[in-house]
Design an enzyme around this catalytic site. Sequence first.
Site, PDB file in Angstrom:
ATOM      1  N   LYS A 169       0.800  -1.237   0.000  1.00 24.63           N
ATOM      2  CA  LYS A 169       0.000   0.000   0.000  1.00 24.63           C
ATOM      3  C   LYS A 169       0.832   1.287   0.000  1.00 24.63           C
ATOM      4  O   LYS A 169       0.386   2.311  -0.502  1.00 24.63           O
ATOM      5  CB  LYS A 169      -0.955   0.023   1.200  1.00 24.63           C
ATOM      6  CG  LYS A 169      -2.081  -0.993   1.083  1.00 24.63           C
ATOM      7  CD  LYS A 169      -3.077  -0.834   2.215  1.00 24.63           C
ATOM      8  CE  LYS A 169      -4.156  -1.882   2.118  1.00 24.63           C
ATOM      9  NZ  LYS A 169      -5.267  -1.644   3.048  1.00 24.63           N
ATOM     10  N   GLU A 187      -6.142  13.262  -3.048  1.00 23.02           N
ATOM     11  CA  GLU A 187      -5.937  13.886  -1.735  1.00 23.02           C
ATOM     12  C   GLU A 187      -5.911  12.843  -0.615  1.00 23.02           C
ATOM     13  O   GLU A 187      -5.068  12.910   0.289  1.00 23.02           O
ATOM     14  CB  GLU A 187      -7.113  14.832  -1.481  1.00 23.02           C
ATOM     15  CG  GLU A 187      -6.849  16.270  -1.120  1.00 23.02           C
ATOM     16  CD  GLU A 187      -5.407  16.732  -1.064  1.00 23.02           C
ATOM     17  OE1 GLU A 187      -4.866  17.054  -2.133  1.00 23.02           O
ATOM     18  OE2 GLU A 187      -4.834  16.808   0.044  1.00 23.02           O
ATOM     19  N   ASP A 245     -10.006   3.040   2.165  1.00 28.48           N
ATOM     20  CA  ASP A 245     -10.170   2.302   3.430  1.00 28.48           C
ATOM     21  C   ASP A 245     -10.884   3.154   4.490  1.00 28.48           C
ATOM     22  O   ASP A 245     -11.854   2.708   5.109  1.00 28.48           O
ATOM     23  CB  ASP A 245      -8.810   1.859   3.979  1.00 28.48           C
ATOM     24  CG  ASP A 245      -8.213   0.692   3.197  1.00 28.48           C
ATOM     25  OD1 ASP A 245      -8.976  -0.133   2.663  1.00 28.48           O
ATOM     26  OD2 ASP A 245      -6.973   0.609   3.137  1.00 28.48           O
ATOM     27  N   GLY A 304      -5.188   2.313  18.783  1.00 27.78           N
ATOM     28  CA  GLY A 304      -4.214   1.993  17.735  1.00 27.78           C
ATOM     29  C   GLY A 304      -3.850   3.224  16.932  1.00 27.78           C
ATOM     30  O   GLY A 304      -4.687   4.113  16.726  1.00 27.78           O
ATOM     31  N   GLY A 358      -1.392   2.135  10.376  1.00 25.60           N
ATOM     32  CA  GLY A 358      -1.908   2.537   9.070  1.00 25.60           C
ATOM     33  C   GLY A 358      -3.429   2.585   9.019  1.00 25.60           C
ATOM     34  O   GLY A 358      -4.009   3.509   8.430  1.00 25.60           O
ATOM     35  N   ALA A 359      -4.079   1.627   9.639  1.00 29.13           N
ATOM     36  CA  ALA A 359      -5.546   1.581   9.607  1.00 29.13           C
ATOM     37  C   ALA A 359      -6.119   2.789  10.339  1.00 29.13           C
ATOM     38  O   ALA A 359      -7.060   3.451   9.870  1.00 29.13           O
ATOM     39  CB  ALA A 359      -6.037   0.285  10.227  1.00 29.13           C
ATOM     40  N   THR A 379       1.986   2.283  22.264  1.00 28.86           N
ATOM     41  CA  THR A 379       3.165   3.154  22.178  1.00 28.86           C
ATOM     42  C   THR A 379       2.661   4.592  22.054  1.00 28.86           C
ATOM     43  O   THR A 379       2.206   5.019  20.992  1.00 28.86           O
ATOM     44  CB  THR A 379       4.013   2.783  20.937  1.00 28.86           C
ATOM     45  OG1 THR A 379       4.187   1.365  20.923  1.00 28.86           O
ATOM     46  CG2 THR A 379       5.351   3.480  20.952  1.00 28.86           C
TER      47      THR A 379
HETATM   48  P1  ATR Z   1      -2.395  -1.503  10.670  1.00 33.79           P
HETATM   49  O1  ATR Z   1      -1.962  -1.039   9.320  1.00 33.79           O
HETATM   50  O2  ATR Z   1      -3.351  -2.664  10.644  1.00 33.79           O
HETATM   51  O3  ATR Z   1      -2.913  -0.387  11.515  1.00 33.79           O
HETATM   52  P2  ATR Z   1       0.154  -1.413  12.050  1.00 33.79           P
HETATM   53  O4  ATR Z   1       0.530  -0.198  11.296  1.00 33.79           O
HETATM   54  O5  ATR Z   1       1.154  -2.498  12.257  1.00 33.79           O
HETATM   55  O6  ATR Z   1      -1.092  -2.139  11.362  1.00 33.79           O
HETATM   56  O7  ATR Z   1      -0.434  -0.948  13.477  1.00 33.79           O
HETATM   57  C1  ATR Z   1      -0.889  -1.852  14.425  1.00 33.79           C
HETATM   58  C2  ATR Z   1      -1.490  -1.085  15.607  1.00 33.79           C
HETATM   59  O8  ATR Z   1      -2.029  -2.032  16.525  1.00 33.79           O
HETATM   60  C3  ATR Z   1      -0.467  -0.273  16.370  1.00 33.79           C
HETATM   61  O9  ATR Z   1      -1.117   0.861  16.898  1.00 33.79           O
HETATM   62  C4  ATR Z   1      -0.037  -1.227  17.474  1.00 33.79           C
HETATM   63  O10 ATR Z   1       0.454  -0.611  18.643  1.00 33.79           O
HETATM   64  P3  ATR Z   1       2.023  -0.148  18.747  1.00 33.79           P
HETATM   65  O11 ATR Z   1       2.115   1.139  17.980  1.00 33.79           O
HETATM   66  O12 ATR Z   1       2.256   0.032  20.191  1.00 33.79           O
HETATM   67  O13 ATR Z   1       2.821  -1.260  18.140  1.00 33.79           O
HETATM   68  C5  ATR Z   1      -1.348  -1.891  17.781  1.00 33.79           C
HETATM   69  N1  ATR Z   1      -1.178  -3.225  18.368  1.00 33.79           N
HETATM   70  C6  ATR Z   1      -0.795  -4.349  17.728  1.00 33.79           C
HETATM   71  N2  ATR Z   1      -0.728  -5.388  18.592  1.00 33.79           N
HETATM   72  C7  ATR Z   1      -1.086  -4.886  19.808  1.00 33.79           C
HETATM   73  C8  ATR Z   1      -1.235  -5.458  21.109  1.00 33.79           C
HETATM   74  N3  ATR Z   1      -1.002  -6.750  21.348  1.00 33.79           N
HETATM   75  N4  ATR Z   1      -1.657  -4.644  22.114  1.00 33.79           N
HETATM   76  C9  ATR Z   1      -1.896  -3.337  21.884  1.00 33.79           C
HETATM   77  N5  ATR Z   1      -1.773  -2.737  20.687  1.00 33.79           N
HETATM   78  C10 ATR Z   1      -1.379  -3.508  19.666  1.00 33.79           C
END
Ligand code: ATR
Length: 287
Positions: free
Chosen positions: A76, A88, A112, A137, A140-141, A163
């Site tokens: 992507k 945009e 999306d 979260g 990307g989503a 984080t």
């Molecule tokens: P996507 O494109 O599906 O959003 P991504 O960019 O890898 O995938 O982001 C995953 C998100 O889910 C992140 O916000 C991640 O938190 P971190 O930034 O702290 O890594 C969150 N996430 C994934 N696994 C997790 C878990 N077990 N507990 C809490 N947050 C989680």
Amino acid sequence: MSTANHTKDKGPVLLGVIGDPIAHSKSPVMMAAAFGAAGIAGEYRRLHVKSDQLEETLRDIRGQGFLGINVTIPHKVAVMDYLDELDESAKKIGAVNTIVHANGKLKGYNTDGAGYVRSLREEAVSDLTGKTVMLLGAGGASRGIVYALLQERPKRVIIVNRTEDKARQLAGEYSAEIPVEGYSMEQARELLLGVDILINTTSVGMHPQTEDIPLPVDIIPEGIVVSDLIYNPLETKLLRESRLLRGCKVHGGLGMFVYQGAIAFEYWLGFRPDVQVMRQAVLDSLT
Ligand code: ATR
């Protein structure tokens, strides 16, 4: 919505989806259903493309007269290097999930976030104006959804992430007109008190880890809307417990998948497909 250069009468259309892996993509079955309902002769191909084949594949897309393609993980972001133009949505989100091939040019879009918001509005909250929304979260989503949500004039958007830095960083990309704020997961309890809609954008609870939950439901205010991007399972533990223990209205991720495809279809063909038929085709393929 802009329209592509094909109409129902112009003969077979060639479309597809690129990704790696791609074998489990539900897009082909969903798009076949959309073509069938619209009476279109169309072929939607599943294309297994590895990262080092991306450039060559995009050349083939041009050469073979594809009307467009969908793009899924892991291409992507990388695919943007091979496009002539970006809409945009794709610019702001920094990722492309839909490419339109028209007038010899490849233009990238991101449907999306808009697909998610259309699904939320159709299925759970018809008007998002003035609402306070919390996203779990900051990946990307989440980025795509924040962009699309802001077009709906919510009162406040709160991004909570494991984080904290990533939540703050994403929030910081938006101007202050509508407050977008980033916090740590630990702060969720207090912040949830004023929230109308809670959206899980993390992968926590996704198959096969279906007993995982991104936060304890006892901190979720009773009766709010709880939404999850995950559609496998159709109802995550977060949604099930929010519904049963907190009396929440719940919204699953299947609609996002269906509407991101429906909006892509609109960019390619210039009219709205039958989303119910698309949804049913995906549901049938899940069982
Ligand atoms: P996507 O494109 O599906 O959003 P991504 O960019 O890898 O995938 O982001 C995953 C998100 O889910 C992140 O916000 C991640 O938190 P971190 O930034 O702290 O890594 C969150 N996430 C994934 N696994 C997790 C878990 N077990 N507990 C809490 N947050 C989680």
